[in-house]
Design a protein around this motif. Structure first.
Motif, PDB file in Angstrom:
ATOM      1  N   GLU A  99       0.825  -1.209   0.000  1.00 10.60           N
ATOM      2  CA  GLU A  99       0.000   0.000   0.000  1.00 10.60           C
ATOM      3  C   GLU A  99       0.860   1.260   0.000  1.00 10.60           C
ATOM      4  O   GLU A  99       0.526   2.255  -0.659  1.00 10.60           O
ATOM      5  N   TYR A 102       2.175   1.817  -3.411  1.00 11.17           N
ATOM      6  CA  TYR A 102       1.117   2.285  -4.320  1.00 11.17           C
ATOM      7  C   TYR A 102       0.900   3.795  -4.206  1.00 11.17           C
ATOM      8  O   TYR A 102       0.366   4.419  -5.124  1.00 11.17           O
ATOM      9  N   LYS A 108      -1.850   4.559 -12.611  1.00 14.77           N
ATOM     10  CA  LYS A 108      -2.247   3.317 -11.948  1.00 14.77           C
ATOM     11  C   LYS A 108      -3.090   2.443 -12.879  1.00 14.77           C
ATOM     12  O   LYS A 108      -3.885   2.949 -13.674  1.00 14.77           O
ATOM     13  N   GLN A 110      -6.088   0.330 -13.033  1.00  9.76           N
ATOM     14  CA  GLN A 110      -7.308   0.124 -12.265  1.00  9.76           C
ATOM     15  C   GLN A 110      -7.817  -1.302 -12.455  1.00  9.76           C
ATOM     16  O   GLN A 110      -7.492  -1.979 -13.431  1.00  9.76           O
ATOM     17  N   ARG A 111      -8.606  -1.742 -11.527  1.00 10.05           N
ATOM     18  CA  ARG A 111      -9.155  -3.089 -11.633  1.00 10.05           C
ATOM     19  C   ARG A 111     -10.053  -3.186 -12.863  1.00 10.05           C
ATOM     20  O   ARG A 111     -10.711  -2.223 -13.264  1.00 10.05           O
ATOM     21  N   TYR A 197      -2.700  -1.909  -7.180  1.00 13.61           N
ATOM     22  CA  TYR A 197      -3.004  -1.967  -5.754  1.00 13.61           C
ATOM     23  C   TYR A 197      -2.862  -3.395  -5.231  1.00 13.61           C
ATOM     24  O   TYR A 197      -3.525  -4.310  -5.700  1.00 13.61           O
ATOM     25  N   HIS A 238     -15.382   2.534  -6.367  1.00 12.30           N
ATOM     26  CA  HIS A 238     -14.213   3.005  -5.620  1.00 12.30           C
ATOM     27  C   HIS A 238     -13.383   1.863  -5.033  1.00 12.30           C
ATOM     28  O   HIS A 238     -12.327   2.114  -4.443  1.00 12.30           O
ATOM     29  N   LYS A 240     -10.707  -0.913  -4.749  1.00 11.66           N
ATOM     30  CA  LYS A 240      -9.433  -1.181  -5.426  1.00 11.66           C
ATOM     31  C   LYS A 240      -9.143  -2.673  -5.531  1.00 11.66           C
ATOM     32  O   LYS A 240      -8.247  -3.081  -6.268  1.00 11.66           O
ATOM     33  N   GLU A 256     -12.901   1.596   2.108  1.00 11.53           N
ATOM     34  CA  GLU A 256     -13.077   2.622   1.076  1.00 11.53           C
ATOM     35  C   GLU A 256     -14.542   2.733   0.667  1.00 11.53           C
ATOM     36  O   GLU A 256     -15.040   3.829   0.409  1.00 11.53           O
TER      37      GLU A 256
END
Length: 272
Positions: A99, A102, A108, A110-111, A197, A238, A240, A256
């Motif tokens: 973390e 990151y 980044k 993203q998923r 992440y 939202h 991650k 989150e």
């Protein structure tokens, strides 16, 4: 989520309370090493006060005399039934390291659908490296091998191999191709964690895979008040991790989703 970060830091310090070990390279050998810690933290880390559940499980399957590790399985089952993957989000030092990496300012990844499919890889790794290979080595050679710890685990390389090699010349002399392989895996994990992440937790970690199986029945974790929920899907937008819904097997209870819920329908705590 400042409170979670504080808990993560305190947990890492608690797991590795033998601070003198980081100055001498000597591994703690007290009676506390008979106790499994909830998170991934290498037994051979100079600061470690307890045992890693994965390492302990593999050691039981890798001895000259094969035995069912009821003691270790009991620890893992206890942690899983009470906390499940909440441990990953709040009590895993290697998760904290990822973390922090990151947070480095970079583009980044993203998923997406691919990362969701890739999240199943950790179950394959668990089956092969945690169970099948140790048993196969035992069957063919008469002695098992802690395959995941020996061939993959980057946490062990970071927390144990590097510090011990730094302090112990006799260990440095023994380093060979296997160390280079594991150091390469560690470097790749560190690099990936800057852009993705918690990649190790999401795609590789057997402990996360095991805990994830208990996420829906664990005593503590994330829960949704479906009376309040308006199905806005902000929680998933939202998230991650590779969750499909709050509290599923990929959820690490990071909170989150709770922060962005407009109607405060998501909470963290006792589920039953």
């Amino acid at each position: 989520m400042v409170k979670r970060k504080l808990v993560q830091i305190c947990t890492a310090l608690l797991y590795n309370g033998n601070f003198a070990g980081f100055t001498t390279g000597n591994i703690w050998k007290g009676s506390s090493k008979n106790i499994c810690l909830p998170g991934l933290n290498c037994y051979s880390c100079p600061g470690a006060l307890g045992a890693c559940p994965l390492g302990s499980l593999q050691s039981s399957l890798s001895g000259v005399f094969l035995r069912i590790p009821f003691y270790v399985l009991g620890f893992i089952l206890l942690f899983a039934l009470i906390f499940a993957r909440l441990i990953c989000g709040w009590g895993c030092p290697f998760g904290l390291v990822q973390e922090l990496l990151y947070k480095i300012s970079t583009p980044k990844l993203q998923r997406n659908r691919f990362t969701y499919l890739l999240s199943y890889l950790k179950y394959f790794i668990t089956l092969i490296f945690l169970i099948i290979l140790p048993l196969a080595f035992y069957h063919f050679t008469g002695s098992g091998v802690p395959a995941f710890c020996k061939f993959i685990c980057p946490a062990g390389t970071l927390e144990a191999a590097l510090p011990l090699a730094f302090f112990k010349p006799q260990i440095r002399e023994l380093l060979g191709q296997l160390f280079i392989w594991k150091l390469t895996l560690l470097c790749l994990t560190i690099l990936a964690a800057i852009f993705i992440y918690r990649p190790f937790c999401r795609f590789i970690c057997p402990l996360g895979a095991i805990y994830g199986l208990f996420n829906k029945i664990s005593l503590f974790g994330m829960k949704v008040n479906h009376v309040k929920c308006i199905n806005c899907n902000l929680c998933m937008e939202h998230c991650k991790m590779d969750c499909r819904h709050v509290g599923d097997s990929e959820c690490i209870a990071c909170g989150e989703c709770r922060k962005v819920c407009p109607v405060k329908a998501i909470s963290l705590g006792k589920k039953f």
